[in-house]
Write a protein that holds these residues in place. Sequence first.
Motif, mmCIF file in Angstrom:
data_model
loop_
_atom_site.group_PDB
_atom_site.id
_atom_site.type_symbol
_atom_site.label_atom_id
_atom_site.label_comp_id
_atom_site.label_asym_id
_atom_site.label_seq_id
_atom_site.Cartn_x
_atom_site.Cartn_y
_atom_site.Cartn_z
ATOM 1 N N UNK A 272 49.229 33.786 35.267
ATOM 2 C CA UNK A 272 48.197 34.088 36.257
ATOM 3 C C UNK A 272 46.912 34.461 35.532
ATOM 4 N N UNK A 273 45.803 34.259 36.213
ATOM 5 C CA UNK A 273 44.535 34.740 35.692
ATOM 6 C C UNK A 273 43.610 35.034 36.861
ATOM 7 N N UNK A 274 42.714 35.954 36.624
ATOM 8 C CA UNK A 274 41.757 36.322 37.657
ATOM 9 C C UNK A 274 40.533 35.423 37.524
ATOM 10 N N UNK A 275 40.078 34.853 38.637
ATOM 11 C CA UNK A 275 38.895 33.994 38.591
ATOM 12 C C UNK A 275 37.624 34.820 38.776
ATOM 13 N N UNK A 276 36.492 34.164 38.806
ATOM 14 C CA UNK A 276 35.205 34.861 38.905
ATOM 15 C C UNK A 276 35.032 35.602 40.232
ATOM 16 N N UNK A 277 35.840 35.264 41.228
ATOM 17 C CA UNK A 277 35.802 35.941 42.529
ATOM 18 C C UNK A 277 36.874 37.017 42.657
#
Length: 143
Positions: free
Chosen positions: A43-48
């Motif tokens: 998983x990764x967190x996006x710019x939003x």
Amino acid sequence: APGGAPPQPMTDRETRTGAENRARAAKERHPGFDLYVGMEGGLEEDSNKKLRCFAWMVIISTERPEIEGSARSACFELPEAVSKLVRGGMELGEADDQVFARENSGKGDGTIGRLTHGMMSRTEYYRHAMLCALVPFLNPSLY
């Protein structure tokens, strides 16, 4: 094979490293094959600030010099209810089980299967990335 990544990889780098480590561990533990494959979901967190799910595939050869192919799957946004549990320390499969009231989703059709209402299986989700990781092996003179 063990991936050496955290139980729930939370970055692209952790996820790719886990896939590569799995391929290398398989090569060490089971000599005699031409190719070794490692897969790792992460998983990764996006710019939003939304969590996105994806996977890395790494294939290594026994040839010298060693050939390596790798590819990342498509990604998709997780529902906030799942993301909240994962951010709280739960692995994705456990969070999926809790939110969708089921068991062993990490071993079955996975989150993608549930969110697409069965239109895409976990196997199909990984298939495209695996085929892309084979590109260097299908075109050795170019790599």
